[in-house]
Design an enzyme around this catalytic site. Structure first.
Site, PDB file in Angstrom:
ATOM      1  N   GLY A 198       0.838  -1.195   0.000  1.00  0.00           N
ATOM      2  CA  GLY A 198       0.000   0.000   0.000  1.00  0.00           C
ATOM      3  C   GLY A 198       0.872   1.243   0.000  1.00  0.00           C
ATOM      4  CG  HIS A 255      -0.675   1.571   7.489  1.00  0.00           C
ATOM      5  ND1 HIS A 255       0.290   1.019   8.305  1.00  0.00           N
ATOM      6  CD2 HIS A 255      -0.002   2.334   6.582  1.00  0.00           C
ATOM      7  CE1 HIS A 255       1.484   1.442   7.904  1.00  0.00           C
ATOM      8  NE2 HIS A 255       1.337   2.239   6.860  1.00  0.00           N
ATOM      9  CD  GLU A 256      -1.090   2.665   2.814  1.00  0.00           C
ATOM     10  OE1 GLU A 256      -0.621   3.795   2.605  1.00  0.00           O
ATOM     11  OE2 GLU A 256      -0.378   1.670   3.079  1.00  0.00           O
ATOM     12  CG  HIS A 308       0.610   7.083   5.292  1.00  0.00           C
ATOM     13  ND1 HIS A 308       1.803   7.450   5.873  1.00  0.00           N
ATOM     14  CD2 HIS A 308       0.685   5.747   5.103  1.00  0.00           C
ATOM     15  CE1 HIS A 308       2.567   6.374   6.022  1.00  0.00           C
ATOM     16  NE2 HIS A 308       1.909   5.321   5.572  1.00  0.00           N
ATOM     17  CB  CYS A 320       5.146   2.036   7.233  1.00  0.00           C
ATOM     18  SG  CYS A 320       4.747   3.534   6.329  1.00  0.00           S
ATOM     19  CG  LEU A 321       6.577   0.797   1.197  1.00  0.00           C
ATOM     20  CD1 LEU A 321       6.018   1.135  -0.173  1.00  0.00           C
ATOM     21  CD2 LEU A 321       7.670  -0.261   1.091  1.00  0.00           C
ATOM     22  CD  GLN A 361       3.544   5.826   2.417  1.00  0.00           C
ATOM     23  OE1 GLN A 361       2.538   5.332   1.939  1.00  0.00           O
ATOM     24  NE2 GLN A 361       4.456   5.093   3.027  1.00  0.00           N
TER      25      GLN A 361
HETATM   26 ZN   LIG Z   1       2.608   3.377   5.639  1.00  0.00          ZN
END
Ligand SMILES: [Zn+2]
Length: 172
Positions: free
Chosen positions: A46, A136-137, A140, A94-95, A51
């Site tokens: 995701g 989660h997304e 962000h 998370c990236l 990001q």
């Molecule tokens: Zn993330």
């Protein structure tokens, strides 16, 4: 399409609250394509636009890719219209917080509304990993990282680990 670099914590740009997309146009669809490319290139499931430094309310996700097939999903201006009282705990990564995995408790079921890449509105109910990933997304989009859900102690340990990994990477 282009693979774009992914910001990592504690980059202050990850703390920005994303703004809604007013018109789903070709530029938005190009951004979505870049997000999908960048997500796959980084082996993620995701990604939120913020990001890659674009604070707009767009997320992409693919929870099926581990079966070898690609099935990217896009959510523009997603909103949660209902959350269950029941919670579910998943180990999250998370990236933007590389190499850290921690358990986070979130609503087990949610109802969402969003626009697709043609600007059409949809609503659906999600549970399991999909519900966790969406929450989660969507965090962000508010400038919230999953480590913000941890205790102060766990968060500071995670951030220290992250800084150390970054220093090692910079050192070669
Ligand atoms: Zn993330």
């Amino acid at each position: 399409m282009a693979v774009r670099p992914i910001l990592t914590a504690p980059d202050p740009r990850l703390k920005v609250v994303s703004t809604p997309v007013e018109t789903v146009d070709a530029a938005v669809r190009r951004l979505i394509d870049d997000m999908v490319e960048s997500m796959y290139a980084a082996d993620g499931i995701g990604l939120a636009a913020v990001q890659i430094g674009e604070p707009r309310r767009i997320i992409v996700m693919d929870l099926d890719q581990r079966d070898g097939k690609k099935n990217p999903r896009h959510f523009i201006n997603p909103v949660i219209t209902w959350r269950s009282d029941e919670v579910a705990t998943f180990e999250e990564g998370c990236l933007s917080v590389p190499e850290i995995w921690e358990d986070v408790a979130r609503a087990a079921k949610i109802r969402c509304e969003y626009l697709d890449r043609d600007g059409k509105k949809h609503g659906f109910e999600a549970d399991g990993l999909l519900a966790t990933c969406l929450q989660h997304e969507m965090d962000h989009l508010e400038g919230i990282l999953f480590i913000d859900h941890l205790s102060k102690l766990k968060r500071s340990i995670a951030l220290r680990k992250l800084q150390k990994a970054k220093r090692l990477k910079d050192a070669g």
